[in-house]
Design a protein around this motif. Structure first.
Motif, PDB file in Angstrom:
ATOM      1  N   ARG A  19      -8.346  18.799  -7.085  1.00  0.00           N
ATOM      2  CA  ARG A  19      -8.856  18.641  -5.712  1.00  0.00           C
ATOM      3  C   ARG A  19      -8.555  17.257  -5.143  1.00  0.00           C
ATOM      4  NH1 ARG A  19     -14.763  21.629  -6.570  1.00  0.00           N
ATOM      5  NH2 ARG A  19     -13.898  23.631  -7.286  1.00  0.00           N
ATOM      6  N   MET A  20      -7.322  16.828  -5.320  1.00  0.00           N
ATOM      7  CA  MET A  20      -6.868  15.574  -4.713  1.00  0.00           C
ATOM      8  C   MET A  20      -5.944  15.912  -3.557  1.00  0.00           C
ATOM      9  SD  MET A  20      -5.872  13.394  -8.158  1.00  0.00           S
ATOM     10  CE  MET A  20      -6.994  13.274  -9.552  1.00  0.00           C
ATOM     11  N   ALA A  21      -6.405  15.653  -2.349  1.00  0.00           N
ATOM     12  CA  ALA A  21      -5.582  15.954  -1.172  1.00  0.00           C
ATOM     13  C   ALA A  21      -4.758  14.742  -0.746  1.00  0.00           C
ATOM     14  CB  ALA A  21      -6.473  16.403  -0.020  1.00  0.00           C
ATOM     15  N   GLN A  22      -5.254  13.543  -1.067  1.00  0.00           N
ATOM     16  CA  GLN A  22      -4.573  12.309  -0.634  1.00  0.00           C
ATOM     17  C   GLN A  22      -4.760  11.224  -1.680  1.00  0.00           C
ATOM     18  OE1 GLN A  22      -6.229  10.600   2.954  1.00  0.00           O
ATOM     19  NE2 GLN A  22      -4.444   9.300   3.323  1.00  0.00           N
ATOM     20  N   LEU A  23      -3.664  10.513  -1.963  1.00  0.00           N
ATOM     21  CA  LEU A  23      -3.708   9.388  -2.886  1.00  0.00           C
ATOM     22  C   LEU A  23      -3.370   8.109  -2.137  1.00  0.00           C
ATOM     23  CD1 LEU A  23      -1.735  10.811  -5.966  1.00  0.00           C
ATOM     24  CD2 LEU A  23      -4.164  11.060  -5.434  1.00  0.00           C
ATOM     25  N   LEU A  24      -4.159   7.078  -2.377  1.00  0.00           N
ATOM     26  CA  LEU A  24      -3.921   5.757  -1.802  1.00  0.00           C
ATOM     27  C   LEU A  24      -3.833   4.771  -2.955  1.00  0.00           C
ATOM     28  CD1 LEU A  24      -6.724   6.338   0.725  1.00  0.00           C
ATOM     29  CD2 LEU A  24      -4.439   5.748   1.521  1.00  0.00           C
TER      30      LEU A  24
ATOM     31  N   ARG B 202      -8.668  11.052  -2.711  1.00  0.00           N
ATOM     32  CA  ARG B 202      -9.548  11.674  -1.721  1.00  0.00           C
ATOM     33  C   ARG B 202      -9.390  13.193  -1.762  1.00  0.00           C
ATOM     34  NH1 ARG B 202     -11.682   9.289   2.542  1.00  0.00           N
ATOM     35  NH2 ARG B 202     -11.142  11.120   3.801  1.00  0.00           N
ATOM     36  N   ALA B 203     -10.516  13.891  -1.517  1.00  0.00           N
ATOM     37  CA  ALA B 203     -10.500  15.360  -1.494  1.00  0.00           C
ATOM     38  C   ALA B 203     -10.068  15.901  -0.144  1.00  0.00           C
ATOM     39  CB  ALA B 203     -11.880  15.899  -1.851  1.00  0.00           C
ATOM     40  N   SER B 204     -10.017  15.028   0.866  1.00  0.00           N
ATOM     41  CA  SER B 204      -9.541  15.420   2.195  1.00  0.00           C
ATOM     42  C   SER B 204      -8.591  14.351   2.707  1.00  0.00           C
ATOM     43  CB  SER B 204     -10.721  15.585   3.165  1.00  0.00           C
ATOM     44  OG  SER B 204     -11.443  14.367   3.277  1.00  0.00           O
ATOM     45  N   ILE B 205      -7.786  14.701   3.672  1.00  0.00           N
ATOM     46  CA  ILE B 205      -6.782  13.769   4.193  1.00  0.00           C
ATOM     47  C   ILE B 205      -7.322  13.006   5.390  1.00  0.00           C
ATOM     48  CG2 ILE B 205      -4.500  13.581   5.257  1.00  0.00           C
ATOM     49  CD1 ILE B 205      -3.641  16.013   3.651  1.00  0.00           C
ATOM     50  N   ASP B 206      -7.195  11.708   5.333  1.00  0.00           N
ATOM     51  CA  ASP B 206      -7.528  10.826   6.461  1.00  0.00           C
ATOM     52  C   ASP B 206      -6.232  10.138   6.873  1.00  0.00           C
ATOM     53  OD1 ASP B 206      -8.299   8.909   8.242  1.00  0.00           O
ATOM     54  OD2 ASP B 206      -9.779   7.943   6.933  1.00  0.00           O
ATOM     55  N   PRO B 207      -5.600  10.585   7.979  1.00  0.00           N
ATOM     56  CA  PRO B 207      -4.303  10.019   8.378  1.00  0.00           C
ATOM     57  C   PRO B 207      -4.342   8.510   8.636  1.00  0.00           C
ATOM     58  CG  PRO B 207      -4.812  12.025   9.605  1.00  0.00           C
ATOM     59  CD  PRO B 207      -6.060  11.630   8.906  1.00  0.00           C
ATOM     60  N   LYS B 208      -5.533   7.987   8.947  1.00  0.00           N
ATOM     61  CA  LYS B 208      -5.650   6.575   9.274  1.00  0.00           C
ATOM     62  C   LYS B 208      -6.188   5.741   8.105  1.00  0.00           C
ATOM     63  CE  LYS B 208      -6.401   7.434  14.211  1.00  0.00           C
ATOM     64  NZ  LYS B 208      -7.307   7.203  15.369  1.00  0.00           N
ATOM     65  N   ALA B 209      -6.286   6.346   6.937  1.00  0.00           N
ATOM     66  CA  ALA B 209      -6.916   5.659   5.804  1.00  0.00           C
ATOM     67  C   ALA B 209      -6.197   4.367   5.437  1.00  0.00           C
ATOM     68  CB  ALA B 209      -6.967   6.588   4.596  1.00  0.00           C
ATOM     69  N   SER B 210      -4.871   4.413   5.318  1.00  0.00           N
ATOM     70  CA  SER B 210      -4.157   3.204   4.890  1.00  0.00           C
ATOM     71  C   SER B 210      -4.240   2.104   5.946  1.00  0.00           C
ATOM     72  CB  SER B 210      -2.698   3.521   4.557  1.00  0.00           C
ATOM     73  OG  SER B 210      -2.054   4.151   5.637  1.00  0.00           O
ATOM     74  N   ASP B 211      -4.274   2.468   7.232  1.00  0.00           N
ATOM     75  CA  ASP B 211      -4.454   1.462   8.289  1.00  0.00           C
ATOM     76  C   ASP B 211      -5.837   0.823   8.180  1.00  0.00           C
ATOM     77  OD1 ASP B 211      -1.944   1.866   9.362  1.00  0.00           O
ATOM     78  OD2 ASP B 211      -2.633   3.376  10.803  1.00  0.00           O
ATOM     79  N   ARG B 212      -6.827   1.662   7.930  1.00  0.00           N
ATOM     80  CA  ARG B 212      -8.208   1.184   7.847  1.00  0.00           C
ATOM     81  C   ARG B 212      -8.380   0.223   6.677  1.00  0.00           C
ATOM     82  NH1 ARG B 212     -12.235   3.699   5.111  1.00  0.00           N
ATOM     83  NH2 ARG B 212     -10.955   5.565   4.913  1.00  0.00           N
TER      84      ARG B 212
ATOM     85  N   TRP C 111       0.849  -1.191   0.000  1.00  0.00           N
ATOM     86  CA  TRP C 111       0.000   0.000   0.000  1.00  0.00           C
ATOM     87  C   TRP C 111       0.883   1.239   0.000  1.00  0.00           C
ATOM     88  CZ3 TRP C 111      -4.960   1.139  -0.819  1.00  0.00           C
ATOM     89  CH2 TRP C 111      -5.902   0.104  -0.737  1.00  0.00           C
ATOM     90  N   LEU C 112       0.524   2.216  -0.807  1.00  0.00           N
ATOM     91  CA  LEU C 112       1.212   3.503  -0.863  1.00  0.00           C
ATOM     92  C   LEU C 112       0.212   4.588  -0.465  1.00  0.00           C
ATOM     93  CD1 LEU C 112       2.931   3.021  -4.351  1.00  0.00           C
ATOM     94  CD2 LEU C 112       3.918   2.532  -2.105  1.00  0.00           C
ATOM     95  N   ASP C 113       0.662   5.556   0.333  1.00  0.00           N
ATOM     96  CA  ASP C 113      -0.231   6.598   0.867  1.00  0.00           C
ATOM     97  C   ASP C 113       0.541   7.909   0.929  1.00  0.00           C
ATOM     98  OD1 ASP C 113      -1.873   8.260   2.328  1.00  0.00           O
ATOM     99  OD2 ASP C 113      -2.040   6.938   4.067  1.00  0.00           O
ATOM    100  N   THR C 114       0.111   8.904   0.151  1.00  0.00           N
ATOM    101  CA  THR C 114       0.831  10.186   0.137  1.00  0.00           C
ATOM    102  C   THR C 114       0.865  10.834   1.516  1.00  0.00           C
ATOM    103  OG1 THR C 114      -1.215  11.291  -0.584  1.00  0.00           O
ATOM    104  CG2 THR C 114       0.395  10.699  -2.289  1.00  0.00           C
ATOM    105  N   ALA C 115      -0.184  10.614   2.330  1.00  0.00           N
ATOM    106  CA  ALA C 115      -0.221  11.228   3.664  1.00  0.00           C
ATOM    107  C   ALA C 115       0.831  10.632   4.586  1.00  0.00           C
ATOM    108  CB  ALA C 115      -1.611  11.063   4.280  1.00  0.00           C
ATOM    109  N   ARG C 116       1.241   9.396   4.326  1.00  0.00           N
ATOM    110  CA  ARG C 116       2.253   8.733   5.143  1.00  0.00           C
ATOM    111  C   ARG C 116       3.664   8.912   4.567  1.00  0.00           C
ATOM    112  NH1 ARG C 116       0.376   4.361   8.313  1.00  0.00           N
ATOM    113  NH2 ARG C 116      -1.449   5.088   9.446  1.00  0.00           N
ATOM    114  N   MET C 117       3.741   8.993   3.262  1.00  0.00           N
ATOM    115  CA  MET C 117       5.058   8.967   2.611  1.00  0.00           C
ATOM    116  C   MET C 117       5.714  10.338   2.487  1.00  0.00           C
ATOM    117  SD  MET C 117       3.975   6.218  -0.370  1.00  0.00           S
ATOM    118  CE  MET C 117       5.509   6.308  -1.275  1.00  0.00           C
TER     119      MET C 117
END
Length: 361
Positions: A116-121, A139-149, A90-96
């Motif tokens: 309007r892409m704030a986060q890519l998974l 995603r249009a907003s950032i979810d810091p826990k998205a990749s864990d979920r 899994w790759l996550d811009t919010a984590r990387m």
């Protein structure tokens, strides 16, 4: 929660069709996006040279889609940083990336922010010497826990099912390939399964022999290449044309004095494509001016006797009537009568026409 269960059921039902000859990728993307809770979803496939092979998207505007295809695929930071990662990563811009670093990249500043892409998974679903593929969500907003979920609970089970179905499709693909290889080897045709840029994914045993036979065709870095630049340019042009319009192209290349390779390039059956875009099927057969035609085949195709077929084979091999008579331990008169019978049965007026018809086989 009921909405989540419905989304999960629909997503799994769509994934079950990955093993179909032509998987419904748009439906798979749509249901996966709804399950994940993203604004858009993509299936992106790159070749071994990091060129975009396939882009399927749900939720993209026309401008977003065309801009990625035309330029931004080449500076996609997740694709670049995930090239060497194995399938299942899994790759996550919010984590990387931290926000400051991300905003300095061309991909974010000129593409992500604009659309309007704030986060890519992104989940890498295939990574080998021929292609690199990922299913991604924007995603249009950032979810810091998205990749864990997405790696736990129902989400983990869904993506495990997706990868399991892809593995089953790969096994089905291997079975289909073996069947094709067996069928074409029976008629002395070599097979290669290649991408649009000539990267070889599979090749039959006969193809291995042909490529080792110093006939001009070789494998260079898993790419099909010919020693003659003119032949190579024609082959590449044919591959591009077949990929574009789906119409088969053919070409012949010299293999030695009196010998040639006849090459047919066509779109491969969809079942031989693992993910996304279609592959190309290359068929090679060697023809020699010195090869004796198959007597049984001549007899069957032209509805002639075995003796007549043997005479026709001798003529097609370049022998005169007198030489055929000597080789067959028959009289010249007998052979002349058989030639006359051949002319009548095959509706030809000259002996040269018999030879031309025989050479078609």
């Amino acid at each position: 929660m009921p909405d989540h269960r419905i989304a999960l059921r629909r997503a799994i039902e769509a994934v079950d069709h990955i093993t179909d000859p032509e998987p419904p990728w748009q439906d798979i993307l749509c249901t996966a996006r709804d399950l994940v809770g993203a604004e858009s979803g993509t299936l992106i496939v790159f070749d071994a040279r990091n060129k975009l092979l396939t882009l399927s998207a749900i939720g993209f505007s026309d401008a977003c889609f065309s801009e990625y295809q035309e330029h931004y695929y080449s500076c996609d930071i997740l694709e670049q940083d995930g090239r060497n990662a194995p399938a299942g990563t899994w790759l996550d811009t919010a984590r990387m990336y931290d926000a400051a670093h991300l905003q300095r990249t061309e991909f974010y500043a000129d593409y992500m922010a604009k659309h309007r892409m704030a986060q890519l998974l992104s989940l890498i679903i295939e990574s080998n010497t021929v292609l690199h593929a990922a299913i991604g969500f924007q995603r249009a907003s950032i979810d810091p826990k998205a990749s864990d979920r997405l790696q736990s609970g129902d989400f983990a089970r869904y993506f495990l099912a997706l990868r399991s179905q892809l593995s089953q499709r790969e096994r089905n693909q291997a079975i289909g390939w073996r069947s094709l290889e067996s069928a074409f080897s029976e008629v002395q045709e070599a097979l290669l399964l290649i991408s649009r840029d000539s990267m070889v994914d599979k090749l039959s045993s006969l193809a291995v022999g042909y490529l080792d036979d110093a006939g001009g065709w070789t494998l260079h870095g898993r790419r099909l290449r010919h020693a003659d630049p003119k032949v190579q340019r024609l082959f590449d042009a044919h591959c591009a044309a077949v990929a574009r319009d789906g119409q088969m192209r053919s070409m012949a290349t010299a293999s030695g004095w009196g010998e040639l390779f006849w090459v047919d390039i066509s779109i491969a059956p969809q079942a031989l494509s693992l993910i996304g875009g279609r592959m190309l099927l290359v068929r090679m057969r060697k023809k020699s001016a010195f090869a004796m035609p198959d007597i049984a085949k001549l007899q069957t195709v032209f509805s002639i006797t075995h003796a007549e077929a043997a005479v026709l084979a001798g003529l097609a091999a370049g022998h005169s009537v007198e030489e055929v008579a000597t080789l067959r331990h028959a009289s010249v008169l007998t052979v002349r009568k058989q030639v006359a019978s051949l002319l009548n049965k095959m509706e030809c007026s000259r002996q040269s026409e018999l030879v031309r018809l025989a050479s078609l086989l």
